[in-house]
Design a protein around this motif. Structure first.
Motif, PDB file in Angstrom:
ATOM      1  N   THR A 153       0.818  -1.218   0.000  1.00 57.10           N
ATOM      2  CA  THR A 153       0.000   0.000   0.000  1.00 57.10           C
ATOM      3  C   THR A 153       0.845   1.258   0.000  1.00 57.10           C
ATOM      4  O   THR A 153       1.801   1.384   0.772  1.00 57.10           O
ATOM      5  CB  THR A 153      -0.914  -0.009   1.238  1.00 57.10           C
ATOM      6  OG1 THR A 153      -1.776  -1.146   1.151  1.00 57.10           O
ATOM      7  CG2 THR A 153      -1.745   1.254   1.331  1.00 57.10           C
ATOM      8  N   ILE A 154       0.446   2.182  -0.875  1.00 60.38           N
ATOM      9  CA  ILE A 154       1.026   3.527  -0.891  1.00 60.38           C
ATOM     10  C   ILE A 154      -0.079   4.514  -0.552  1.00 60.38           C
ATOM     11  O   ILE A 154      -1.166   4.462  -1.130  1.00 60.38           O
ATOM     12  CB  ILE A 154       1.641   3.866  -2.264  1.00 60.38           C
ATOM     13  CG1 ILE A 154       2.890   3.016  -2.518  1.00 60.38           C
ATOM     14  CG2 ILE A 154       1.980   5.360  -2.355  1.00 60.38           C
ATOM     15  CD1 ILE A 154       3.502   3.225  -3.897  1.00 60.38           C
ATOM     16  N   GLU A 155       0.201   5.401   0.384  1.00 60.35           N
ATOM     17  CA  GLU A 155      -0.714   6.481   0.728  1.00 60.35           C
ATOM     18  C   GLU A 155      -0.014   7.787   0.403  1.00 60.35           C
ATOM     19  O   GLU A 155       1.134   7.997   0.830  1.00 60.35           O
ATOM     20  CB  GLU A 155      -1.075   6.407   2.219  1.00 60.35           C
ATOM     21  CG  GLU A 155      -1.771   5.102   2.565  1.00 60.35           C
ATOM     22  CD  GLU A 155      -1.880   4.856   4.060  1.00 60.35           C
ATOM     23  OE1 GLU A 155      -2.929   4.339   4.488  1.00 60.35           O
ATOM     24  OE2 GLU A 155      -0.914   5.172   4.782  1.00 60.35           O
ATOM     25  N   ILE A 156      -0.678   8.634  -0.371  1.00 60.84           N
ATOM     26  CA  ILE A 156      -0.035   9.878  -0.803  1.00 60.84           C
ATOM     27  C   ILE A 156      -0.758  11.096  -0.232  1.00 60.84           C
ATOM     28  O   ILE A 156      -1.979  11.115  -0.091  1.00 60.84           O
ATOM     29  CB  ILE A 156       0.058   9.971  -2.343  1.00 60.84           C
ATOM     30  CG1 ILE A 156      -1.314   9.818  -3.004  1.00 60.84           C
ATOM     31  CG2 ILE A 156       1.047   8.950  -2.879  1.00 60.84           C
ATOM     32  CD1 ILE A 156      -1.301  10.029  -4.512  1.00 60.84           C
ATOM     33  N   ASP A 172       3.175  10.678   8.989  1.00 59.54           N
ATOM     34  CA  ASP A 172       4.579  10.280   8.948  1.00 59.54           C
ATOM     35  C   ASP A 172       4.990  10.266   7.478  1.00 59.54           C
ATOM     36  O   ASP A 172       4.322   9.648   6.651  1.00 59.54           O
ATOM     37  CB  ASP A 172       4.769   8.882   9.542  1.00 59.54           C
ATOM     38  CG  ASP A 172       4.476   8.846  11.030  1.00 59.54           C
ATOM     39  OD1 ASP A 172       4.727   9.861  11.703  1.00 59.54           O
ATOM     40  OD2 ASP A 172       3.982   7.806  11.511  1.00 59.54           O
ATOM     41  N   ILE A 173       6.057  10.954   7.148  1.00 59.72           N
ATOM     42  CA  ILE A 173       6.483  11.108   5.754  1.00 59.72           C
ATOM     43  C   ILE A 173       7.618  10.137   5.450  1.00 59.72           C
ATOM     44  O   ILE A 173       8.589  10.025   6.210  1.00 59.72           O
ATOM     45  CB  ILE A 173       6.933  12.555   5.476  1.00 59.72           C
ATOM     46  CG1 ILE A 173       5.778  13.526   5.747  1.00 59.72           C
ATOM     47  CG2 ILE A 173       7.447  12.701   4.042  1.00 59.72           C
ATOM     48  CD1 ILE A 173       6.186  14.985   5.734  1.00 59.72           C
ATOM     49  N   TRP A 174       7.472   9.429   4.324  1.00 58.86           N
ATOM     50  CA  TRP A 174       8.514   8.517   3.864  1.00 58.86           C
ATOM     51  C   TRP A 174       9.192   9.151   2.647  1.00 58.86           C
ATOM     52  O   TRP A 174       8.525   9.485   1.671  1.00 58.86           O
ATOM     53  CB  TRP A 174       7.916   7.162   3.495  1.00 58.86           C
ATOM     54  CG  TRP A 174       7.073   6.586   4.588  1.00 58.86           C
ATOM     55  CD1 TRP A 174       5.713   6.544   4.639  1.00 58.86           C
ATOM     56  CD2 TRP A 174       7.531   5.993   5.808  1.00 58.86           C
ATOM     57  NE1 TRP A 174       5.282   5.959   5.802  1.00 58.86           N
ATOM     58  CE2 TRP A 174       6.380   5.607   6.537  1.00 58.86           C
ATOM     59  CE3 TRP A 174       8.797   5.751   6.356  1.00 58.86           C
ATOM     60  CZ2 TRP A 174       6.467   4.990   7.789  1.00 58.86           C
ATOM     61  CZ3 TRP A 174       8.877   5.132   7.596  1.00 58.86           C
ATOM     62  CH2 TRP A 174       7.728   4.757   8.295  1.00 58.86           C
ATOM     63  N   HIS A 175      10.487   9.298   2.708  1.00 60.97           N
ATOM     64  CA  HIS A 175      11.208  10.014   1.649  1.00 60.97           C
ATOM     65  C   HIS A 175      11.607   9.046   0.535  1.00 60.97           C
ATOM     66  O   HIS A 175      12.774   8.677   0.362  1.00 60.97           O
ATOM     67  CB  HIS A 175      12.429  10.728   2.243  1.00 60.97           C
ATOM     68  CG  HIS A 175      12.050  11.774   3.248  1.00 60.97           C
ATOM     69  ND1 HIS A 175      11.519  12.995   2.876  1.00 60.97           N
ATOM     70  CD2 HIS A 175      12.086  11.764   4.605  1.00 60.97           C
ATOM     71  CE1 HIS A 175      11.263  13.713   3.964  1.00 60.97           C
ATOM     72  NE2 HIS A 175      11.595  12.989   5.019  1.00 60.97           N
ATOM     73  N   VAL A 176      10.599   8.634  -0.208  1.00 60.12           N
ATOM     74  CA  VAL A 176      10.788   7.744  -1.354  1.00 60.12           C
ATOM     75  C   VAL A 176       9.949   8.265  -2.510  1.00 60.12           C
ATOM     76  O   VAL A 176       8.998   9.021  -2.306  1.00 60.12           O
ATOM     77  CB  VAL A 176      10.384   6.291  -1.019  1.00 60.12           C
ATOM     78  CG1 VAL A 176      11.253   5.720   0.087  1.00 60.12           C
ATOM     79  CG2 VAL A 176       8.912   6.217  -0.631  1.00 60.12           C
ATOM     80  N   ASP A 177      10.289   7.854  -3.710  1.00 56.05           N
ATOM     81  CA  ASP A 177       9.517   8.220  -4.886  1.00 56.05           C
ATOM     82  C   ASP A 177       8.329   7.273  -5.011  1.00 56.05           C
ATOM     83  O   ASP A 177       8.524   6.049  -5.105  1.00 56.05           O
ATOM     84  CB  ASP A 177      10.392   8.134  -6.135  1.00 56.05           C
ATOM     85  CG  ASP A 177       9.633   8.522  -7.383  1.00 56.05           C
ATOM     86  OD1 ASP A 177       8.902   7.679  -7.930  1.00 56.05           O
ATOM     87  OD2 ASP A 177       9.763   9.677  -7.811  1.00 56.05           O
ATOM     88  N   PHE A 207       7.319   0.263   4.776  1.00 54.61           N
ATOM     89  CA  PHE A 207       8.110   1.491   4.713  1.00 54.61           C
ATOM     90  C   PHE A 207       9.090   1.598   5.876  1.00 54.61           C
ATOM     91  O   PHE A 207      10.195   2.131   5.704  1.00 54.61           O
ATOM     92  CB  PHE A 207       7.188   2.711   4.666  1.00 54.61           C
ATOM     93  CG  PHE A 207       6.570   2.946   3.321  1.00 54.61           C
ATOM     94  CD1 PHE A 207       7.235   3.677   2.347  1.00 54.61           C
ATOM     95  CD2 PHE A 207       5.332   2.413   2.999  1.00 54.61           C
ATOM     96  CE1 PHE A 207       6.680   3.888   1.089  1.00 54.61           C
ATOM     97  CE2 PHE A 207       4.765   2.612   1.752  1.00 54.61           C
ATOM     98  CZ  PHE A 207       5.434   3.352   0.786  1.00 54.61           C
ATOM     99  N   ASN A 208       8.703   1.110   7.058  1.00 53.80           N
ATOM    100  CA  ASN A 208       9.651   1.179   8.167  1.00 53.80           C
ATOM    101  C   ASN A 208      10.520  -0.072   8.264  1.00 53.80           C
ATOM    102  O   ASN A 208      11.285  -0.251   9.216  1.00 53.80           O
ATOM    103  CB  ASN A 208       8.942   1.452   9.499  1.00 53.80           C
ATOM    104  CG  ASN A 208       8.033   0.307   9.941  1.00 53.80           C
ATOM    105  OD1 ASN A 208       8.174  -0.829   9.502  1.00 53.80           O
ATOM    106  ND2 ASN A 208       7.093   0.617  10.821  1.00 53.80           N
ATOM    107  N   LYS A 209      10.379  -0.950   7.268  1.00 51.37           N
ATOM    108  CA  LYS A 209      11.215  -2.128   7.095  1.00 51.37           C
ATOM    109  C   LYS A 209      11.114  -3.121   8.257  1.00 51.37           C
ATOM    110  O   LYS A 209      12.099  -3.739   8.648  1.00 51.37           O
ATOM    111  CB  LYS A 209      12.674  -1.707   6.852  1.00 51.37           C
ATOM    112  CG  LYS A 209      12.831  -0.866   5.594  1.00 51.37           C
ATOM    113  CD  LYS A 209      14.266  -0.500   5.300  1.00 51.37           C
ATOM    114  CE  LYS A 209      14.355   0.341   4.023  1.00 51.37           C
ATOM    115  NZ  LYS A 209      15.754   0.731   3.713  1.00 51.37           N
ATOM    116  N   SER A 210       9.883  -3.268   8.766  1.00 51.51           N
ATOM    117  CA  SER A 210       9.656  -4.318   9.757  1.00 51.51           C
ATOM    118  C   SER A 210       9.872  -5.690   9.128  1.00 51.51           C
ATOM    119  O   SER A 210      10.290  -6.641   9.791  1.00 51.51           O
ATOM    120  CB  SER A 210       8.232  -4.232  10.311  1.00 51.51           C
ATOM    121  OG  SER A 210       8.026  -3.035  11.014  1.00 51.51           O
TER     122      SER A 210
END
Length: 247
Positions: free
Chosen positions: A6-9, A26-31, A223-226
């Motif tokens: 899932t991507i949330e924008i 929470d912001i994830w710095h990815v494209d 995204f947090n690599k759990s």
């Protein structure tokens, strides 16, 4: 069980929202587009995309959403602010594999049923639950109908799935959310996708054995690599039962 990465924008960025709070992202710095391609490369069959700008009632980041749909390499289940028939038709024409409808399912169920019949297996009903009540308008208002009654109202409609979110879920306490979603899945004949529940691989292991849960959204944990998407897909696969050898 299918895993839908899932991507949330929001404002053109990948985000995660604690309990749907639009002002605490929470912001994830990815494209976002590259991340969608990574999902496809890892073996995902579908992905889920939520446009939070559209959820909040704005026009939404539809240019970015369209770019993801066209370049992800896998079908996209699109959520966020669908309020009219025209919006649904437009995004199906633009290539969205599925459209997720929440508020409109309680405000204009006849129209949603018509859309599901016109586009079988492309409409997903979202049932967002907080404190036993169905929440609408971006999780800001409770409506009178119960989750069970809403699910029952769409019995026999050719929906692709029912997406159930326990908004009150907490990262450190998933047992209650599993109970809520399992209960509601048991009241539906339409396959259920669980949302907001997967924090660890063990959550996937438990979910795949729950009756009528056909899929799960997984976002923050990736995204947090759990864990990796490859690991999630592996755990979600059905296990082969041992059979007796014939002599």
């Amino acid at each position: 069980m299918m895993i839908l990465p899932t991507i949330e924008i929001q404002n053109g960025r990948c985000v995660s929202l604690p309990r749907g709070r639009l002002d605490e992202a929470d912001i994830w710095h990815v494209d976002p587009v590259e991340k969608a391609r990574e999902f496809a490369a890892a073996g995902a069959e579908w992905m889920h995309l939520t446009d939070f700008d559209a959820v909040s009632g704005h026009n939404g980041d539809r240019k970015l959403a369209l770019e993801i749909i066209r370049h992800a390499g896998i079908p996209v289940q699109l959520a966020g602010g669908f309020r009219t028939r025209e919006q649904i038709e437009h995004w199906i024409e633009q290539g969205a594999g599925r459209i997720v409808i929440g508020t409109m399912g309680t405000r204009d169920p006849a129209m949603v049923k018509e859309m599901a019949k016109r586009h079988p297996d492309q409409i997903v009903l979202s049932v967002d639950v907080f404190g036993g009540k169905v929440m609408v308008e971006g999780w800001t208002k409770a409506c009178a109908i119960t989750p069970e009654a809403l699910i029952e109202a769409f019995e026999g409609v050719p929906l692709a799935a029912i997406l159930i979110t326990d908004i009150d879920s907490d990262v450190d306490a998933t047992e209650g959310s599993l109970g809520v979603i399992s209960h509601l899945a048991g009241t539906s004949r339409t396959p259920v996708i669980a949302s907001g529940l997967v924090q660890q691989l063990d959550d996937i292991s438990r979910l795949k054995y729950v009756h009528n849960i056909a899929g799960a959204l997984v976002g923050r944990a990736l995204f947090n690599k759990s864990f990796s998407l490859e690991e999630a897909l592996h755990v979600a696969r059905p296990e082969h039962e041992e059979t007796a050898a014939f002599i």
